[in-house]
Design a protein around this motif. Structure first.
Motif, PDB file in Angstrom:
ATOM      1  N   THR A 145       0.776  -1.128   0.169  1.00 25.68           N
ATOM      2  CA  THR A 145      -0.129   0.119   0.067  1.00 25.68           C
ATOM      3  C   THR A 145       0.772   1.335  -0.036  1.00 25.68           C
ATOM      4  N   SER A 146       1.984   1.280   0.723  1.00 23.21           N
ATOM      5  CA  SER A 146       2.766   2.366   1.076  1.00 23.21           C
ATOM      6  C   SER A 146       3.421   2.495  -0.527  1.00 23.21           C
ATOM      7  N   LEU A 147       3.992   1.729  -1.309  1.00 21.83           N
ATOM      8  CA  LEU A 147       4.476   1.983  -2.307  1.00 21.83           C
ATOM      9  C   LEU A 147       3.593   2.199  -3.558  1.00 21.83           C
ATOM     10  N   LEU A 148       2.174   1.893  -3.531  1.00 18.73           N
ATOM     11  CA  LEU A 148       1.170   2.151  -4.320  1.00 18.73           C
ATOM     12  C   LEU A 148       0.651   3.766  -4.075  1.00 18.73           C
ATOM     13  N   ARG A 149       1.059   4.354  -3.227  1.00 17.20           N
ATOM     14  CA  ARG A 149       0.168   5.793  -2.596  1.00 17.20           C
ATOM     15  C   ARG A 149       0.419   6.474  -3.737  1.00 17.20           C
ATOM     16  N   PRO A 150       1.517   6.798  -4.467  1.00 20.72           N
ATOM     17  CA  PRO A 150       1.485   7.620  -5.496  1.00 20.72           C
ATOM     18  C   PRO A 150       0.713   7.416  -6.553  1.00 20.72           C
ATOM     19  N   LEU A 151       0.171   6.303  -6.740  1.00 22.21           N
ATOM     20  CA  LEU A 151      -0.790   6.074  -7.980  1.00 22.21           C
ATOM     21  C   LEU A 151      -2.113   6.133  -7.191  1.00 22.21           C
ATOM     22  N   LEU A 152      -2.340   5.855  -6.138  1.00 19.95           N
ATOM     23  CA  LEU A 152      -3.612   6.221  -5.517  1.00 19.95           C
ATOM     24  C   LEU A 152      -3.982   7.640  -5.524  1.00 19.95           C
ATOM     25  N   GLU A 153      -2.848   8.577  -5.191  1.00 17.22           N
ATOM     26  CA  GLU A 153      -2.934   9.925  -5.128  1.00 17.22           C
ATOM     27  C   GLU A 153      -3.188  10.331  -6.761  1.00 17.22           C
ATOM     28  N   ASN A 154      -2.684   9.855  -7.699  1.00 18.73           N
ATOM     29  CA  ASN A 154      -2.866  10.286  -8.913  1.00 18.73           C
ATOM     30  C   ASN A 154      -4.250   9.970  -9.302  1.00 18.73           C
ATOM     31  N   ALA A 155      -5.144   8.911  -8.782  1.00 14.58           N
ATOM     32  CA  ALA A 155      -6.334   8.867  -9.185  1.00 14.58           C
ATOM     33  C   ALA A 155      -7.353   9.724  -8.439  1.00 14.58           C
ATOM     34  N   THR A 156      -7.003  10.043  -7.285  1.00 15.64           N
ATOM     35  CA  THR A 156      -7.606  11.236  -6.627  1.00 15.64           C
ATOM     36  C   THR A 156      -7.929  12.519  -7.362  1.00 15.64           C
ATOM     37  N   LYS A 157      -6.959  12.833  -8.151  1.00 21.35           N
ATOM     38  CA  LYS A 157      -6.826  14.133  -9.074  1.00 21.35           C
ATOM     39  C   LYS A 157      -8.186  14.165  -9.824  1.00 21.35           C
ATOM     40  N   THR A 158      -8.578  13.259 -10.517  1.00 21.44           N
ATOM     41  CA  THR A 158      -9.886  13.287 -11.301  1.00 21.44           C
ATOM     42  C   THR A 158     -10.944  12.582 -10.614  1.00 21.44           C
ATOM     43  N   ALA A 159     -10.873  11.630  -9.603  1.00 20.39           N
ATOM     44  CA  ALA A 159     -12.137  10.888  -9.274  1.00 20.39           C
ATOM     45  C   ALA A 159     -12.793  11.828  -8.230  1.00 20.39           C
ATOM     46  N   GLU A 160     -14.001  11.374  -7.962  1.00 24.53           N
ATOM     47  CA  GLU A 160     -15.179  12.118  -6.962  1.00 24.53           C
ATOM     48  C   GLU A 160     -14.340  11.734  -5.766  1.00 24.53           C
ATOM     49  N   PRO A 161     -14.711  12.874  -4.730  1.00 21.12           N
ATOM     50  CA  PRO A 161     -14.029  12.616  -3.319  1.00 21.12           C
ATOM     51  C   PRO A 161     -14.622  11.354  -2.709  1.00 21.12           C
ATOM     52  N   GLY A 162     -13.694  10.691  -2.021  1.00 22.79           N
ATOM     53  CA  GLY A 162     -14.086   9.406  -1.307  1.00 22.79           C
ATOM     54  C   GLY A 162     -14.100   8.246  -2.223  1.00 22.79           C
ATOM     55  N   THR A 163     -13.965   8.432  -3.282  1.00 23.81           N
ATOM     56  CA  THR A 163     -14.226   7.098  -4.301  1.00 23.81           C
ATOM     57  C   THR A 163     -12.815   6.382  -4.593  1.00 23.81           C
ATOM     58  N   VAL A 164     -11.601   6.975  -4.292  1.00 27.43           N
ATOM     59  CA  VAL A 164     -10.367   6.152  -4.218  1.00 27.43           C
ATOM     60  C   VAL A 164     -10.161   5.512  -2.887  1.00 27.43           C
ATOM     61  N   ARG A 165     -10.205   4.243  -2.719  1.00 24.89           N
ATOM     62  CA  ARG A 165     -10.205   3.633  -1.571  1.00 24.89           C
ATOM     63  C   ARG A 165      -9.185   2.377  -1.536  1.00 24.89           C
ATOM     64  N   VAL A 166      -8.890   2.198  -0.199  1.00 22.22           N
ATOM     65  CA  VAL A 166      -7.924   0.924   0.188  1.00 22.22           C
ATOM     66  C   VAL A 166      -8.708   0.445   1.323  1.00 22.22           C
ATOM     67  N   ILE A 167      -9.075  -0.832   1.061  1.00 18.47           N
ATOM     68  CA  ILE A 167      -9.935  -1.699   1.757  1.00 18.47           C
ATOM     69  C   ILE A 167      -9.064  -2.868   2.681  1.00 18.47           C
ATOM     70  N   TRP A 168      -9.042  -2.771   3.971  1.00 21.65           N
ATOM     71  CA  TRP A 168      -8.306  -3.663   4.697  1.00 21.65           C
ATOM     72  C   TRP A 168      -8.891  -4.870   5.358  1.00 21.65           C
TER      73      TRP A 168
END
Length: 324
Positions: A145-168
């Motif tokens: 998850t830590s290493l994928l964080r930059p790609l998750l952050e990239n997704a937030t730039k165009t996604a609706e708030p709260g739709t980019v998620r990490v499920i544990w």
């Protein structure tokens, strides 16, 4: 005990694939999706048009799963199923997995940390000599998850708030077996010869990581939440055959349990405002009242808690730092 009983015998799911938005253009990674709950989730999301990465150890098993899904579910625009090699019990390999993924994708819309191991033989260790359940269920997913964080952050730039998620993925065993102090930290470096205790620690650790990530990454637009998928008849208990046999009357289908993950991934009930305190239970609802000892462990000291979740996060940072 009402909420505990309702997790063993949940009501019919109210959030289903019919409630799940079309996922065309979305990139979703599911660990452990070659079988069980992850497989059923991948099947649903493939049918919704997502590009789904099935991350796991065995390419052969992943190929069989992909072929089975493609036989059962018509392909729609954008849908794809792709195998991604992942060895959660070997921290030296996870950066390489992320590098492979980064060559194919520049964003990640959703990460389901679904894979796990339960009650392996006493003394089972990871490639780094760490108790296997702690390594596979917590340290590997934390590093991934830590290493994928930059790609998750990239997704937030165009996604609706709260739709980019990490499920544990946590477990109801946490609510039954967690000690008053939340977690005995010394057991992480000196694990007891009791696989159930070590499993409980790893599943509580997943809950801790979800809450801490919510605090740290919510401001970046990433929603993080833990869930108890429910007691499902999967390969998770392959190392605890007697427990699986005795609990069989209480085990539900992986299809039902996949609805818990579906809710955690897509329900609008979860927001960037409530995800720190939220915990999802079968077959898709927010826990109505977490026990006081667990709440104290999850809350930071400045909020009246013990800060155990923060302490566990820092333990994982230290344990995985050289592999990042």
């Amino acid at each position: 005990m009402g909420v505990q009983f309702s997790q063993v015998f949940p009501s019919k799911p109210t959030f289903t694939s019919n409630n799940t938005p079309i996922q065309a253009g979305k990139i979703i990674l599911i660990t452990g999706a070659a079988s069980g709950i992850g497989f059923e989730l991948a099947k649903i999301l493939y049918g919704k048009g997502a590009k789904v990465y099935i991350a796991g150890r065995s390419e052969e098993k992943a190929r069989v799963a992909i072929e089975a899904i493609q036989r059962d579910v018509p392909q729609v625009d954008g849908s794809a199923l792709i195998f991604l090699p992942l060895y959660l019990d070997d921290l030296t390999t996870i950066k390489g997995t992320v590098e492979i993924f980064q060559k194919m994708e520049s964003r990640l819309d959703m990460l389901f940390n679904n894979a796990g191991v339960s009650q392996p033989p006493v003394g089972s260790l990871s490639q780094q000599g760490i108790e296997l359940q702690l390594a596979t269920n917590c340290l590997g997913p934390f590093l991934l998850t830590s290493l994928l964080r930059p790609l998750l952050e990239n997704a937030t730039k165009t996604a609706e708030p709260g739709t980019v998620r990490v499920i544990w993925t946590s477990s109801q065993v946490v609510e039954f077996s967690t000690p008053p102090e939340g977690m005995i930290m010394s057991q992480l470096t000196n694990p007891p010869k009791d696989p159930v205790v070590n499993y409980t620690n790893s599943k509580l650790g997943n809950w801790f990581l979800a809450a801490e990530m919510a605090r740290r990454d919510g401001r970046n637009g990433i929603l993080s939440v833990a869930q108890n998928p429910g007691a499902a008849n999967t390969n998770l208990l392959r190392n605890a055959r007697w427990m699986k046999l005795l609990s069989r009357p209480l085990l539900h289908s992986p299809v039902l349990a996949a609805h818990t993950l579906l809710y955690a991934g897509f329900s609008p009930d979860l927001t960037l405002e409530n995800h720190i305190d939220a915990y999802v239970i079968p077959w898709g609802r927010i826990h109505p009242g977490v026990a006081d000892n667990l709440r104290r462990a999850i809350d930071r000291s400045e909020d009246g808690g013990s800060g155990r979740a923060k302490e566990f996060w820092e333990f994982c940072e230290k344990a995985t730092g050289e592999y990042a």
